[in-house]
Design an enzyme around this catalytic site. Sequence first.
Site, PDB file in Angstrom:
ATOM      1  N   ASP A   1      -5.915  -2.138 -18.091  1.00 25.43           N
ATOM      2  CA  ASP A   1      -4.781  -0.999 -18.321  1.00 25.43           C
ATOM      3  C   ASP A   1      -5.256  -0.393 -19.712  1.00 25.43           C
ATOM      4  O   ASP A   1      -4.136   0.153 -20.302  1.00 25.43           O
ATOM      5  CB  ASP A   1      -3.483  -1.892 -18.418  1.00 25.43           C
TER       6      ASP A   1
ATOM      7  N   GLY B   1       0.657  -1.290   0.069  1.00 23.61           N
ATOM      8  CA  GLY B   1       0.088   0.052  -0.042  1.00 23.61           C
ATOM      9  C   GLY B   1       0.739   1.319  -0.013  1.00 23.61           C
ATOM     10  O   GLY B   1       0.226   2.455   0.371  1.00 23.61           O
TER      11      GLY B   1
ATOM     12  N   HIS C   1      -0.522   2.194 -13.207  1.00 18.90           N
ATOM     13  CA  HIS C   1       0.179   1.094 -13.647  1.00 18.90           C
ATOM     14  C   HIS C   1       1.832   1.425 -13.842  1.00 18.90           C
ATOM     15  O   HIS C   1       1.830   2.648 -14.422  1.00 18.90           O
ATOM     16  CB  HIS C   1      -0.522   0.729 -14.971  1.00 18.90           C
TER      17      HIS C   1
ATOM     18  N   VAL D   1      -8.138  -8.728 -11.528  1.00 18.36           N
ATOM     19  CA  VAL D   1      -8.944  -8.367 -12.439  1.00 18.36           C
ATOM     20  C   VAL D   1     -10.271  -8.160 -12.289  1.00 18.36           C
ATOM     21  O   VAL D   1     -10.954  -9.233 -11.782  1.00 18.36           O
ATOM     22  CB  VAL D   1      -8.466  -9.473 -13.868  1.00 18.36           C
ATOM     23  N   LEU D   2     -10.905  -7.024 -12.919  1.00 16.01           N
ATOM     24  CA  LEU D   2     -12.313  -6.817 -12.732  1.00 16.01           C
ATOM     25  C   LEU D   2     -12.958  -7.139 -13.935  1.00 16.01           C
ATOM     26  O   LEU D   2     -12.625  -6.810 -15.148  1.00 16.01           O
ATOM     27  CB  LEU D   2     -12.479  -5.118 -12.226  1.00 16.01           C
TER      28      LEU D   2
ATOM     29  N   ASN E   1       1.394   3.033  -2.446  1.00 18.13           N
ATOM     30  CA  ASN E   1       0.419   4.012  -3.057  1.00 18.13           C
ATOM     31  C   ASN E   1      -0.546   4.687  -2.454  1.00 18.13           C
ATOM     32  O   ASN E   1      -0.932   5.926  -2.650  1.00 18.13           O
ATOM     33  CB  ASN E   1       0.083   3.678  -4.693  1.00 18.13           C
TER      34      ASN E   1
HETATM   35  C1  GRF Z   1       3.310  -0.619  -7.832  1.00 16.58           C
HETATM   36  O1  GRF Z   1       4.394  -0.883  -8.589  1.00 16.58           O
HETATM   37  C2  GRF Z   1       2.140  -0.289  -8.552  1.00 16.58           C
HETATM   38  O2  GRF Z   1       2.525   0.250  -9.696  1.00 16.58           O
HETATM   39  C3  GRF Z   1       1.629  -1.487  -8.863  1.00 16.58           C
HETATM   40  O3  GRF Z   1       1.567  -2.213  -7.716  1.00 16.58           O
HETATM   41  C4  GRF Z   1       2.905  -1.868  -7.255  1.00 16.58           C
HETATM   42  C5  GRF Z   1       3.058  -1.906  -5.559  1.00 16.58           C
HETATM   43  O4  GRF Z   1       2.023  -1.047  -5.117  1.00 16.58           O
HETATM   44  N1  GRF Z   1       0.099  -1.292  -9.310  1.00 16.58           N
HETATM   45  P1  GRF Z   1       1.810  -0.694  -3.653  1.00 16.58           P
HETATM   46  O5  GRF Z   1       3.168  -0.453  -2.966  1.00 16.58           O
HETATM   47  O6  GRF Z   1       1.312  -1.580  -2.807  1.00 16.58           O
HETATM   48  O7  GRF Z   1       1.050   0.751  -3.699  1.00 16.58           O
END
Ligand code: GRF
Length: 197
Positions: free
Chosen positions: A146, A13, A110, A93-94, A15
């Site tokens: 994507d 997490g 992405h 995947v959704l 991001n």
């Molecule tokens: C990241 O590289 C993101 O681009 C991809 O998942 C990876 C891990 O993301 N979608 P996070 O550290 O769990 O946010």
Amino acid sequence: MTKRVAILISGGGSNMVALADSMTGGHPARPCLVLSNNAGAGGLEKAAARGIPTAVVDHRPFGKDRPAFEAELTRVLDAAQPDIICFAGFMRVLTEGFVARWHGKMLNIHPSLLPKYRGLHTHARAIEAGDAQHGCTVHEVTPELDGGPILGQAELQILPDDTPESLAARVLPLEHRLYPEALRRFATGDRSRFTLT
Ligand code: GRF
């Protein structure tokens, strides 16, 4: 009106943390839920430490019945009443059904310069292709994996001695800058495409 943002994760997490920590002061949005398909996701503790409500919908009991899993995701999301859903390292995947239910409200990050390298192993594929540039993309989520409209991108140069791991480690901090900026714009209704400088 402050926009409510649900963030979906499957792992650490990082991001999600960048997004949550950006939603302060005059920012037009606030996090309302962090939802994971993985009860062991490290991001759940990080969200709870920030006082953000969390929930888990484990996909495994649903087996191959994606619609049933997504119906439970939607039930939990409906309770949180999000205006925006951010996928942040969410690894399921959704189906078109889920995307139709939340159409126009979903963003994803992405780790490639889409439309290059949809899917997995993006860093290795960019290196193998001999690309000079790589980076990350925030896009709207549509039924095409994507493939939704691009909102923002951040770029970097691939170095001669880069490995997939070292490249991923250099892209991740870009993601942490790009995603909050893309969310802020999206929350104000700005869908114009931008490149992070
Ligand atoms: C990241 O590289 C993101 O681009 C991809 O998942 C990876 C891990 O993301 N979608 P996070 O550290 O769990 O946010």
